[in-house]
Every structure is written in structure tokens, then in C-alpha cells.
Scaffold this active site. Sequence first.
Site, PDB file in Angstrom:
ATOM      1  N   SER A 153      11.989  -3.733   8.735  1.00 30.57           N
ATOM      2  CA  SER A 153      10.957  -2.705   8.612  1.00 30.57           C
ATOM      3  C   SER A 153       9.934  -3.077   7.528  1.00 30.57           C
ATOM      4  O   SER A 153       9.261  -4.100   7.630  1.00 30.57           O
ATOM      5  CB  SER A 153      11.612  -1.348   8.340  1.00 30.57           C
ATOM      6  OG  SER A 153      10.708  -0.285   8.559  1.00 30.57           O
ATOM      7  N   ASP A 243      12.104   2.949  18.516  1.00 31.37           N
ATOM      8  CA  ASP A 243      11.644   2.071  17.442  1.00 31.37           C
ATOM      9  C   ASP A 243      10.116   2.149  17.414  1.00 31.37           C
ATOM     10  O   ASP A 243       9.437   1.475  18.179  1.00 31.37           O
ATOM     11  CB  ASP A 243      12.087   0.632  17.684  1.00 31.37           C
ATOM     12  CG  ASP A 243      11.523  -0.343  16.651  1.00 31.37           C
ATOM     13  OD1 ASP A 243      11.019   0.126  15.613  1.00 31.37           O
ATOM     14  OD2 ASP A 243      11.590  -1.565  16.894  1.00 31.37           O
ATOM     15  N   HIS A 273      15.077   2.243  15.798  1.00 27.80           N
ATOM     16  CA  HIS A 273      14.650   1.678  14.520  1.00 27.80           C
ATOM     17  C   HIS A 273      15.752   1.948  13.495  1.00 27.80           C
ATOM     18  O   HIS A 273      16.307   3.041  13.422  1.00 27.80           O
ATOM     19  CB  HIS A 273      13.349   2.349  14.079  1.00 27.80           C
ATOM     20  CG  HIS A 273      12.703   1.695  12.895  1.00 27.80           C
ATOM     21  ND1 HIS A 273      11.858   0.625  13.012  1.00 27.80           N
ATOM     22  CD2 HIS A 273      12.781   1.975  11.571  1.00 27.80           C
ATOM     23  CE1 HIS A 273      11.434   0.261  11.813  1.00 27.80           C
ATOM     24  NE2 HIS A 273      11.983   1.064  10.922  1.00 27.80           N
TER      25      HIS A 273
END
Length: 301
Positions: A153, A243, A273
Amino acid sequence: MVIKSRTAQRLIEDADALHLRGLRGVRSAMAAPRSRFDRGAPAMETRELSIPTPAGPLKARLYRPSTADKIGPELVFFHGGGFVICDIETHDALCRRLADASAMAVLSVDYRLAPEAPFPAQLEDAEAALRWAMTEAASLQIDPARLLVGGDSAGAYMSVVAAAKLNAERPGAIAGQVLIYPLLALDDDAWAASLSTHSRIVGRVALGYIRHQLHLGAVPVSLAEGDLAPLPPTLIVVGGHLDPCRPEGLRLAQRLREANMPVTLLAYPRLPHGFASLTHLSVASRRAVAEIGRLTAELIG
């Protein structure tokens, strides 16, 4: 008017202080190492380190599995959390599993967080950590010619920026990068242009919070649209429709392929995610992280 202005300023300061206390409470609640919950996270040699930087020392943890070469490759890893939360403890299980599956050393870096350290402090820390790893290769028992960088991320954002800068200075300085559901766009326009799914809407709200914590004004365009020339061989990992960072990850993979640059894309349509930090809950997450680790090793042969 002066009294009103001072009152308004005091209210803003009180609100900021209250928010910061709440944020620190969230960080504290997440601080327990995930390996305590992930009973399958492999045990291995670890070293607690301190990385000197112009802004002060950064904590770091070096993981070395028993299968690692005596002098071998290393993955310098930056955790996710929107530049605001998480640390080396929250990503302990993930780093253990990556080290084990890749049979290489992993250096997890505890960089400064916002809002206490406004952006781009996080990018400065990433660059400083990479330069330190290159300088200290001998003491870390790593091969400086096989230094990789990666993150999940927001950590992936830091990885791309740092790798591009160091490779622009000296081609090949960073041998590869691992981008796990990478947050590549900090500009709101990139998110506003793609609101086709519910998660993208939620992601845009989250991005607004992140931007506020980073005290961002103008920011670069999406890294998925940036200069590709300095980027090393790349592994890109995306989740499914849950995600929100998926579109930029797919876009970067497409551009790298069109430029005939080495890239591997791993897509997990059923995973959200953040799945790499859910190995204590999900068999699918554990299998995915193992595959990511194996392909990480293949980046440097």
C-alpha cells in the site's frame, strides 16, 4: 474580531489534539506483533537495528531465515498504513513469511508517520534507509548488487519513489521492487476518475483522510503515469474489487509491459486490500504471501 479569531484557532488546536490522541490510541491498539496471532509465522534469526538519518534514528528489524545465503540478496520493506498508522510490529508476521518464502533477508523499516512528520518525511526516510543498507551491506551480510525494495500500500509508494531516485543516480542500484496492492496515486483527480465500484468510493474517502494527515497541497500525478526509465524489474500484486488501489497497479503493470520492461503481475480476485496482513485469519492470504515471496526471489534469479 481578534477574540473570535483566537477562539476559532483554539477550537482548531483542541480538535487537532483530540484527533491525535485518538490516532495514537489506534496505533497502540494495533501495536501487538501479528506473529502473536499468526501461529504459523516462522521463527528465525532477527536483529533489532537503528538506522541513522538526518532527521534522527529509525528503528528497523532484520529477518534472516536459515535458508538464506551467507551473503545474499535483501528486501528492504516499508509497511503500509496510509503513512499514518502501522509499524514494524504490525507487519512482523508478513515480513517473517516473506523472508521464509523468498529465502532471503528482509529489513523492515519503522519510518516516521504523519501527521507528526508531514509528507514527504516518509519518502526521505525510505531513501535514507536504502542508502544505509547499501553502505552497510557487509555488516548486514547482504550482496549490494542484489538489493530489492518493496512494501504494501503506502509502503509501495515509498518503494517506487526511492527505487526510481537511486536507479536514476546509478542504474541497477536497486535490483528489483515488490509492490503489494500499491497506493500509487495521492492526487484526488485520479481517484475521482474511477468510481465504478463501492470500494473505490470508500478508497477515495480514505485517501481524503490520508491527504489531510499528510498536510498535502499539490502532489505529483499518479506514479502509475510517471517515468518508467529508472524502475527495476517489478513484481506487482493486486487484490480484487475490494482493493481500491487495483486500477493504478494494473495500469503500472500495463505500461511496464508496453515498454518491454520486466514485470510480473499477481492478481488475487477474491482477496481485499490488506490481505497480506491477514495471514492469521485466512488460508488464502497465507498462500498468496508464500507465492509473493517465491516470486520475489525470482526477481534477482
